[in-house]
Design a protein around this motif. Structure first.
Motif, PDB file in Angstrom:
ATOM      1  N   TYR A 268       2.498   1.616  -3.340  1.00 20.40           N
ATOM      2  CA  TYR A 268       1.577   2.059  -4.389  1.00 20.40           C
ATOM      3  C   TYR A 268       1.357   3.562  -4.299  1.00 20.40           C
ATOM      4  CZ  TYR A 268      -2.524   2.397  -7.342  1.00 20.40           C
ATOM      5  OH  TYR A 268      -3.391   2.768  -8.321  1.00 20.40           O
ATOM      6  N   LEU A 269       1.224   4.049  -3.068  1.00 19.14           N
ATOM      7  CA  LEU A 269       1.069   5.495  -2.913  1.00 19.14           C
ATOM      8  C   LEU A 269       2.336   6.233  -3.355  1.00 19.14           C
ATOM      9  CD1 LEU A 269      -0.799   5.819   0.509  1.00 19.14           C
ATOM     10  CD2 LEU A 269      -1.701   6.194  -1.786  1.00 19.14           C
TER      11      LEU A 269
ATOM     12  N   ARG B  57     -10.553   9.358  -5.672  1.00 20.68           N
ATOM     13  CA  ARG B  57      -9.362   8.507  -5.790  1.00 20.68           C
ATOM     14  C   ARG B  57      -8.626   8.778  -7.111  1.00 20.68           C
ATOM     15  NH1 ARG B  57     -12.603   4.247  -3.963  1.00 20.68           N
ATOM     16  NH2 ARG B  57     -12.574   3.326  -6.037  1.00 20.68           N
TER      17      ARG B  57
ATOM     18  N   MET C 131      -2.725  18.397   9.515  1.00 20.74           N
ATOM     19  CA  MET C 131      -3.092  17.135   8.892  1.00 20.74           C
ATOM     20  C   MET C 131      -4.612  17.066   8.771  1.00 20.74           C
ATOM     21  SD  MET C 131      -2.385  13.360  10.267  1.00 20.74           S
ATOM     22  CE  MET C 131      -1.149  14.018  11.333  1.00 20.74           C
ATOM     23  N   THR C 132      -5.065  16.589   7.741  1.00 18.87           N
ATOM     24  CA  THR C 132      -6.505  16.501   7.558  1.00 18.87           C
ATOM     25  C   THR C 132      -6.928  15.049   7.495  1.00 18.87           C
ATOM     26  OG1 THR C 132      -6.435  16.459   5.189  1.00 18.87           O
ATOM     27  CG2 THR C 132      -6.424  18.633   6.239  1.00 18.87           C
TER      28      THR C 132
ATOM     29  N   LEU D 195      -9.769  18.661   0.769  1.00 22.25           N
ATOM     30  CA  LEU D 195      -9.097  17.546   1.441  1.00 22.25           C
ATOM     31  C   LEU D 195      -7.948  18.063   2.293  1.00 22.25           C
ATOM     32  CD1 LEU D 195      -8.845  14.787  -1.316  1.00 22.25           C
ATOM     33  CD2 LEU D 195     -10.567  15.047   0.468  1.00 22.25           C
TER      34      LEU D 195
ATOM     35  N   LEU E  63      -7.080  12.224  -7.052  1.00 22.27           N
ATOM     36  CA  LEU E  63      -5.952  12.222  -6.123  1.00 22.27           C
ATOM     37  C   LEU E  63      -4.762  11.469  -6.722  1.00 22.27           C
ATOM     38  CD1 LEU E  63      -4.821  12.944  -3.366  1.00 22.27           C
ATOM     39  CD2 LEU E  63      -5.822  10.847  -2.456  1.00 22.27           C
TER      40      LEU E  63
ATOM     41  N   ARG F  15       0.836  -1.211   0.000  1.00 19.36           N
ATOM     42  CA  ARG F  15       0.000   0.000   0.000  1.00 19.36           C
ATOM     43  C   ARG F  15       0.874   1.265   0.000  1.00 19.36           C
ATOM     44  NH1 ARG F  15      -3.361  -3.409   3.165  1.00 19.36           N
ATOM     45  NH2 ARG F  15      -2.388  -2.788   5.123  1.00 19.36           N
TER      46      ARG F  15
ATOM     47  N   ARG G  75      -9.531  14.038   5.991  1.00 19.75           N
ATOM     48  CA  ARG G  75     -10.027  13.743   4.644  1.00 19.75           C
ATOM     49  C   ARG G  75      -8.905  13.245   3.736  1.00 19.75           C
ATOM     50  NH1 ARG G  75     -14.469  13.026   2.139  1.00 19.75           N
ATOM     51  NH2 ARG G  75     -14.022  14.505   0.468  1.00 19.75           N
ATOM     52  N   LEU G  76      -7.790  13.908   3.817  1.00 18.78           N
ATOM     53  CA  LEU G  76      -6.662  13.499   2.988  1.00 18.78           C
ATOM     54  C   LEU G  76      -6.180  12.120   3.411  1.00 18.78           C
ATOM     55  CD1 LEU G  76      -4.705  14.135   0.752  1.00 18.78           C
ATOM     56  CD2 LEU G  76      -3.277  15.383   2.393  1.00 18.78           C
ATOM     57  N   HIS G  77      -6.173  11.909   4.721  1.00 22.09           N
ATOM     58  CA  HIS G  77      -5.753  10.590   5.209  1.00 22.09           C
ATOM     59  C   HIS G  77      -6.669   9.500   4.658  1.00 22.09           C
ATOM     60  CE1 HIS G  77      -4.310   7.482   7.944  1.00 22.09           C
ATOM     61  NE2 HIS G  77      -5.603   7.186   8.158  1.00 22.09           N
TER      62      HIS G  77
ATOM     63  N   ALA H 230      -8.632   9.667   2.040  1.00 18.00           N
ATOM     64  CA  ALA H 230      -8.507   9.550   0.581  1.00 18.00           C
ATOM     65  C   ALA H 230      -7.279   8.742   0.212  1.00 18.00           C
ATOM     66  CB  ALA H 230      -8.446  10.929  -0.044  1.00 18.00           C
ATOM     67  N   LEU H 231      -6.175   9.010   0.923  1.00 22.55           N
ATOM     68  CA  LEU H 231      -4.952   8.249   0.653  1.00 22.55           C
ATOM     69  C   LEU H 231      -5.147   6.779   1.008  1.00 22.55           C
ATOM     70  CD1 LEU H 231      -2.237  10.768   1.936  1.00 22.55           C
ATOM     71  CD2 LEU H 231      -2.546   9.982  -0.416  1.00 22.55           C
TER      72      LEU H 231
ATOM     73  N   GLU I 268      -7.916   5.142   0.954  1.00 24.27           N
ATOM     74  CA  GLU I 268      -8.746   4.512  -0.077  1.00 24.27           C
ATOM     75  C   GLU I 268      -7.924   4.217  -1.326  1.00 24.27           C
ATOM     76  OE1 GLU I 268     -12.070   6.902  -0.960  1.00 24.27           O
ATOM     77  OE2 GLU I 268     -12.921   6.801   1.068  1.00 24.27           O
ATOM     78  N   LEU I 269      -7.080   5.179  -1.662  1.00 22.41           N
ATOM     79  CA  LEU I 269      -6.230   4.976  -2.835  1.00 22.41           C
ATOM     80  C   LEU I 269      -5.282   3.805  -2.611  1.00 22.41           C
ATOM     81  CD1 LEU I 269      -5.521   6.137  -5.604  1.00 22.41           C
ATOM     82  CD2 LEU I 269      -3.872   7.636  -4.484  1.00 22.41           C
ATOM     83  N   ALA I 270      -4.759   3.702  -1.399  1.00 24.52           N
ATOM     84  CA  ALA I 270      -3.807   2.631  -1.093  1.00 24.52           C
ATOM     85  C   ALA I 270      -4.458   1.263  -1.156  1.00 24.52           C
ATOM     86  CB  ALA I 270      -3.197   2.857   0.287  1.00 24.52           C
TER      87      ALA I 270
ATOM     88  N   PHE J  82       0.538  12.090   6.013  1.00 21.03           N
ATOM     89  CA  PHE J  82      -0.928  12.017   5.990  1.00 21.03           C
ATOM     90  C   PHE J  82      -1.478  10.615   5.825  1.00 21.03           C
ATOM     91  CE2 PHE J  82       0.124  16.334   4.476  1.00 21.03           C
ATOM     92  CZ  PHE J  82      -0.429  17.044   5.531  1.00 21.03           C
ATOM     93  N   TYR J  83      -0.634   9.682   5.393  1.00 25.98           N
ATOM     94  CA  TYR J  83      -1.126   8.306   5.321  1.00 25.98           C
ATOM     95  C   TYR J  83      -0.642   7.510   6.520  1.00 25.98           C
ATOM     96  CZ  TYR J  83      -1.737   3.488   3.870  1.00 25.98           C
ATOM     97  OH  TYR J  83      -2.082   2.167   3.836  1.00 25.98           O
TER      98      TYR J  83
END
Lengths: 187, 526
Positions: free
Chosen positions: A31-32, A106, B1-2, A169, A109, A28, B4-6, B8-9, B11-13, A128-129
């Motif tokens: 991928y990001l 998605r 830090m937001t 976001l 982004l 994951r 929402r961005l977390h 979204a990331l 979900e993308l991951a 942020f992740y």
């Protein structure tokens, strides 16, 4: 954090158990960082191969792999070798089953991330992740906390500039529906 | 830090692929790491070995600041006396063998790669390796050249095409300059070669027209200066030396004085109206004589005594002995069929003067060439022959010139043997080229006590003209080692550049074609 004591058996068995448990998480992040499925897979495999070489001497393989992932992701050599083949289409791809959330967000982004520099992308993922602090992010990337702070600011600014629809976001505003131009065309 | 961005990331991951990890990744990764470590170690060993090997022989040629050595009563300046060392042999069979080994190693270590990648890497390695080997032919010294004890080498070889110019890479004082069919070719008609005195370092000069060494190209006794092309070349720097007011005919044995004639009035059979002795150290003309209406053959027509105080000058068919500082000759000796022996005709003690008498042989080694030479020693004070010297007869020899003295009783002479096609022409003895037709030069030592002769060194086939730095004749002959030819001749770099330009054009054209192809494909996507 995971250390080697968590994995039983010999070195090889420990490595295989580590791979089973952690590969999905690494994938994951990869991928990001790369934005490409194949490059993400390649990145993870490279990092795992590296940790395998030094397995018996590493106390914290989790940190080693993560550091390797981030360093490889921003490596100029890997960036040069990475060749993204983009095909422009008139409509967004079909959402994959099992994924919740807004598919438009998605897609936008992912496209916006692809236009960031590897370092900016790595900083965003860390902050942020993975919810890392600035100090932790700096330690992982081998830079100063000030660099992390400035790169974060630049990355968010650029993200907003590239995709204004993502502004909420990064600004913390309430969630809104994002209308992707491509979606409008297809509609 | 937001958040929402977390989210979204995150979900993308979730779209991340399921990474395939080979079951034997652990073992394979370790094996590959081991192989790379072995390869890196080997490369490092080879690199260090090369640096060490080259470093041991990298005693650079003379820069003019070396030590001095007393040779034959005079000093040979600027010689770097150094340890005996092998020549740096880069490229050639060694280079090709090393490249083959590298390709083999590459094929072994990269055998797990896809075939296309493997081929690309091997081809790239082969191209780079070939470029390196081609620019480093045998004897080309990119990192250093051999330096040995000074002296004449036992053997001389013909310089290959890639030999560096003396003006591009100075050889230091040279022991010998030579030229002939083996140094000239269709493109370099004036090419002459030289070998350094303290090592088998070869260099060339490639002027437009050929100047025979020993006649038009005159070497100083210490090997530092070469007169050619109307000026002196300092071989320790590759730069022009002090300006000489005329054409150099001979040097004194100590190298302090030289005799010259005005160059613009010298032309073979033509007369030489002015001959002068020049003090080399301070650039002063010590004496000048005019010889109107007569001819002075250059190459062997003038000889300065070892101390530079007397000049023996052949004018027409007579030999004049001048004392420097006096206008009139102190003695005139008729020569008849003889001529002055050469630029080193004076004996080392200055009490004798060698002349060469032309005869006709009866039982000639070369049946169709009957010219024979015999040297004689004259007393310059009386003009009478000095008895007690047994000079051997030299049958079937086109020309002879005394180059120096190995011992007081052993003159070193250059003989030109007639090659097939040479003619014995009666009227050519006073010209620069003694005969029409090809020759083969050789250097021999005449034993005037026993009347014999023995070869001093081995010259390559096709050598016609030789000039030797006389001061090295008294030193022991050093064993010739592997030759080095200096950095590649500039034409090698031009050839390489041209090759690279061709490759670049091909690559650019291919890239342009591929880019155009890709654009075409993108345009076809709906």
């Amino acid at each position: 954090m995971t250390d080697q004591g968590s994995f039983s058996g010999g070195p090889r068995a420990g490595f295989e158990e580590f791979v089973r448990m952690r590969t999905a998480a690494f994938a994951r992040v990869a991928y990001l960082l790369t934005g490409d499925r194949h490059h993400a897979e390649d990145l993870v495999q490279t990092a795992l191969a590296r940790v395998a070489v030094h397995w018996s001497r590493i106390d914290d393989p989790e940190s080693y792999v993560r550091r390797s992932l981030y360093h490889q992701a921003v490596s100029w050599w890997r960036v040069v070798r990475r060749r993204r083949v983009e095909v422009l289409v008139g409509s967004p791809p079909e959402p994959q089953p099992g994924h919740g959330g807004d598919p438009d967000v998605r897609i936008v982004l992912a496209q916006a991330l692809a236009r960031l520099t590897p370092k900016q992308r790595a900083v965003l993922v860390l902050r942020f992740y993975e919810d890392r602090t600035e100090a932790e992010s700096a330690a992982l990337l081998g830079v100063t906390a000030g660099t992390i702070k400035s790169q974060t600011r630049y990355a968010l600014r650029r993200l907003r500039k590239i995709a204004p629809e993502l502004a909420e976001l990064s600004a913390g505003s309430p969630a809104q529906t994002v209308n992707h131009p491509a979606a409008e065309v297809s509609a | 830090m937001t958040d929402r961005l977390h989210h979204a990331l995150a979900e993308l991951a979730e779209q991340a692929p399921a990474v395939y990890v080979a079951p034997d990744l652990f073992a394979r990764a370790r094996r590959r790491h081991h192989r790379r470590a072995v390869l890196a170690t080997m490369v490092a060993v080879v690199a260090v070995g090369t640096v060490v090997a080259v470093g041991t022989m990298a005693v650079s040629p003379v820069d003019g600041a070396g030590t001095s050595q007393v040779v034959g009563g005079s000093r040979v300046d600027g010689l770097a006396v150094a340890v005996d060392a092998p020549a740096a042999v880069v490229g050639g069979p060694v280079g090709w063998s090393a490249l083959a080994v590298l390709l083999l190693l590459g094929a072994v270590f990269w055998r797990h790669l896809p075939r296309r990648v493997l081929l690309c890497r091997l081809v790239a390695l082969a191209v780079v390796g070939t470029a390196v080997v081609v620019t480093a032919p045998p004897g080309v010294a990119l990192w250093g050249e051999p330096t040995r004890q000074p002296g004449l080498p036992s053997k001389v070889v013909s310089p290959p095409l890639w030999t560096a110019r003396a003006t591009d890479a100075s050889p230091g004082p040279v022991a010998m300059v030579f030229g002939g069919r083996n140094t000239r070719n269709t493109f370099d008609e004036g090419r002459i070669a030289m070998i350094a005195a303290d090592g088998d370092r070869y260099r060339i000069l490639d002027p437009f027209s050929y100047e025979p060494p020993g006649e038009l190209a005159v070497l100083s006794p210490n090997g530092r200066y070469l007169y050619r092309g109307g000026g002196l070349l300092d071989l320790t720097t590759g730069q022009p030396g002090p300006a000489v007011p005329g054409m150099v005919l001979a040097w004194s044995d100590d190298g302090k004085r030289l005799v010259y004639s005005t160059a613009d009035e010298v032309s073979g059979q033509a007369g030489i109206p002015l001959v002068a002795v020049w003090d080399f150290a301070n650039g002063r003309i010590l004496s000048r004589w005019t010889v109107p209406g007569e001819s002075v053959p250059f190459g062997y027509g003038a000889a300065l005594s070892p101390d530079g105080r007397r000049l023996a000058l052949q004018v027409g068919r007579e030999l004049r002995i001048y004392r420097v500082g006096e206008e009139q000759p102190e003695r005139t000796i008729p020569l008849g069929a003889s001529r002055l022996g050469g630029a080193a005709a004076w004996t080392p003690d200055g009490r004798g003067l060698v002349i060469a008498r032309r005869e006709t042989c009866i039982e000639c080694p070369v049946s169709w060439y009957t010219r024979q030479w015999r040297l004689e020693l004259l007393d310059p004070e009386t003009g009478k022959p000095v008895l007690g010297y047994a000079f051997p007869a030299l049958p079937s020899v086109a020309s002879i010139a005394v180059l120096g003295w190995r011992t007081p009783t052993e003159p070193v002479v250059q003989l030109r043997d007639p090659a097939p096609g040479a003619r014995d022409d009666d009227d050519t003895e006073f010209t620069v080229f003694p005969d029409p037709g090809p020759y083969t030069g050789r250097i021999v030592v005449l034993d005037t006590e026993r009347g014999g002769q023995w070869p001093l060194l081995s010259l390559p086939e096709g050598t016609e003209d030789v000039a030797i730095a006389a001061n090295y004749l008294a030193l022991p002959i050093r064993e010739a080692g592997p030759a080095s030819y200096g950095p590649p001749h500039s034409r090698i770099w031009w050839l390489l550049l041209a090759g690279l330009a061709i490759v670049a054009i091909i690559v650019a054209r291919r890239a342009w074609w591929q880019a155009r192809h890709r654009r075409g494909q993108s345009a076809q996507v709906p």
